[in-house]
Design a protein around this motif. Sequence first.
Motif: not given
Length: 120
Positions: A46-49, A52-59, A69-76, A80-84
């Motif tokens: 597992f990396v991140a999640a 879907w219907n809220g904003g909670r995240t898990n890493y 991790i982020s989402k665009d609900s309009v675009k479904n 996953l932005q991966m830095d460093s």
Amino acid sequence: VQLQASGGGLVQAGGFLRLSCVASGRSRISYGLGWLRQAPGKEREFVAAIEWNGGRTNYADSVKGRFTISKDSVKNTVYLQMDSLVPEDTAVYYCAADSMVPAVIMYHYWGQGTQVTVSS
């Protein structure tokens, strides 16, 4: 649910990449969408999640503070932005649904995977 992942590539250590996962199909995601990865010779992890219907995240602890991790609900679409990035992040990255818990077995829909390679 059909999942299409993209955005992988080759990057130097310290660099960044952004993965995208587009969800489609007649079935709807109820809980969440996650990113999981599998390095050569290792088990899928597992990396991140994101909820879907809220904003909670898990890493996973190994990526906290570096990945977002982020989402665009309009675009479904989930990102996953991966830095460093570090060489240990080298793996095939999969987007998967329909959960947000850090357990591979809880994900029943899988995309095709995208390769991320971090050179030292």
